[in-house]
Design an enzyme around this catalytic site. Structure first.
Site, PDB file in Angstrom:
ATOM      1  N   GLU A   6      31.926 -19.491  75.185  1.00  0.00           N
ATOM      2  CA  GLU A   6      31.343 -18.541  74.228  1.00  0.00           C
ATOM      3  C   GLU A   6      31.803 -17.114  74.536  1.00  0.00           C
ATOM      4  O   GLU A   6      31.836 -16.692  75.696  1.00  0.00           O
ATOM      5  CB  GLU A   6      29.816 -18.618  74.301  1.00  0.00           C
ATOM      6  CG  GLU A   6      29.117 -17.742  73.272  1.00  0.00           C
ATOM      7  CD  GLU A   6      27.599 -17.813  73.368  1.00  0.00           C
ATOM      8  OE1 GLU A   6      26.934 -17.753  72.320  1.00  0.00           O
ATOM      9  OE2 GLU A   6      27.069 -17.935  74.495  1.00  0.00           O
ATOM     10  N   LYS A  50      27.933 -17.768  65.051  1.00  0.00           N
ATOM     11  CA  LYS A  50      26.651 -18.290  65.524  1.00  0.00           C
ATOM     12  C   LYS A  50      25.565 -17.951  64.507  1.00  0.00           C
ATOM     13  O   LYS A  50      25.421 -16.797  64.100  1.00  0.00           O
ATOM     14  CB  LYS A  50      26.331 -17.681  66.889  1.00  0.00           C
ATOM     15  CG  LYS A  50      25.159 -18.326  67.626  1.00  0.00           C
ATOM     16  CD  LYS A  50      25.056 -17.743  69.028  1.00  0.00           C
ATOM     17  CE  LYS A  50      23.994 -18.429  69.861  1.00  0.00           C
ATOM     18  NZ  LYS A  50      23.934 -17.879  71.242  1.00  0.00           N
ATOM     19  N   CYS A 100      26.286 -22.213  72.619  1.00  0.00           N
ATOM     20  CA  CYS A 100      25.151 -21.973  73.498  1.00  0.00           C
ATOM     21  C   CYS A 100      23.869 -22.604  72.963  1.00  0.00           C
ATOM     22  O   CYS A 100      23.816 -23.810  72.714  1.00  0.00           O
ATOM     23  CB  CYS A 100      25.021 -20.467  73.694  1.00  0.00           C
ATOM     24  SG  CYS A 100      23.989 -19.915  75.060  1.00  0.00           S
TER      25      CYS A 100
END
Length: 346
Positions: A49, A131, A165
């Site tokens: 990430e 995200k 994540c």
């Protein structure tokens, strides 16, 4: 991209520290890792990430005001899609005939996003995604994605998707991905070295379990690349004794899981940099689904359904100008509905 899908191939997951807040050096390091993975026969390499230019750990160590000293540098070293440096990554994918899933801080206008690019072995950008919801303190730095960013894409390696994540503890986001019959998934993580011993939610044990459960639930291969925190990063970030226990060197716990949830490689030491490799056989996906398939034979759509708004987010929309009418009563209901539908499509 070839229309023929490989059924057996090697994949690589990155465990390495970023060139922290130095985008040019970070791109150079990314290209070296791409070359290494391809040289060892991998058809796919997955990065952690926001590995470019590195995860903004200062948000967990102090107040937003104290972190302002990093804001400009982080912004200026974030990667713009289609830029010269971005194109160096796509060129490296093409030159080395390898698929790349890149985790990066995306700079778009005046905002930043936690993003991933899926690049095929011809250097074509298959997709970029953001995200959906930055986690906790990340919301002081990054904007949000939208429903169009929950995608799985057809590639020469099968159906490929990615999340970042803590998106892996969002049940509905996961189900949206599973429903697209994902075969290869990249679960990108930033490092498991923050709040060690004080917040089990952030631990390698808890979050690797999330990656493993994703493989088990979705019956897909999961590459879980994970960055490390280097000594140089600590020297930059830890400016008081009180911060020293909050972020530790290392934190690398990368892993690759099979569609039955089994680990497929030996882990590296948490401070060690390198690539983890595993062999993929897409035929194993069908075997795993014989037992569980929550979006197929093991589903109950008569009881549960998921609704997704896949419309890309936009802050400005242009609507077709409505034809003026002499009176409201002259507007049949069907015309009003058609006009509304046409406006929505815009």
């Amino acid at each position: 991209m070839s229309s023929e899908v490989k059924s057996q191939f090697k994949v690589a997951a990155v465990q390495a520290a970023p060139e922290f807040l130095n985008l040019e050096k970070g791109v150079e390091k990314a290209i070296r890792l791409i070359e290494e993975a391809a040289g060892n026969g991998a058809s796919l390499i997955a990065f952690p990430e926001v590995w470019l230019p590195g995860y903004p750990w200062w948000i967990w160590l102090d107040s937003p005001a104290a972190g302002m000293k990093f804001v400009r540098r982080h912004f200026e070293n974030s990667l713009t899609i289609g830029s010269e440096l971005f194109n160096k990554i796509t060129a490296a994918a093409a030159e080395n005939h390898i698929h790349v899933v890149l985790g990066f801080s995306e700079r778009a206008g005046g905002s930043l996003y936690i993003s991933q690019a899926i690049i095929d072995d011809n250097g074509k950008v298959v997709a970029t995604r953001r995200k959906l919801k930055p986690t906790h303190a990340e919301r002081t730095v990054y904007g949000e994605g939208d429903g169009s960013h929950l995608g799985v894409y057809d590639t020469a390696l099968g159906k490929l998707g990615a999340l970042c994540c803590a998106e892996h503890i969002q049940p509905l986001s996961k189900f949206a991905m599973y429903s697209q019959h994902e075969q290869i998934h990249v679960a990108a993580w930033p490092s498991f070295s923050v709040y060690r011993g004080a917040a089990f939610q952030f631990s390698a044990q808890a979050n690797n379990a999330a990656s493993q459960v994703y493989a088990l639930e979705g019956q897909c291969y999961v590459l879980a690349p994970c960055a490390t925190v280097s000594k140089d990063m600590l020297d930059m970030l830890i400016d008081s004794e009180s911060k020293a226990p909050l972020l530790l060197e290392g934190g690398g716990f990368a892993m690759i899981y099979g569609p039955d949830g089994a680990p497929l490689c030996e882990p590296l030491g948490e401070t060690q940099e390198g690539l983890l490799y595993a062999e993929v056989d897409l035929g194993a996906v069908g075997v795993a689904k014989a037992a569980y398939d929550p979006v197929g034979h093991y589903s109950r759509p008569d009881v549960f359904q998921l609704r997704i708004n896949r419309t890309p987010g936009a802050i400005v929309r242009d609507f077709q100008q409505e034809v003026p009418r002499e009176s409201a009563c002259e507007a049949p209901a069907v015309d009003s509905q058609r006009s509304s539908a046409e406006g929505s499509e815009k």
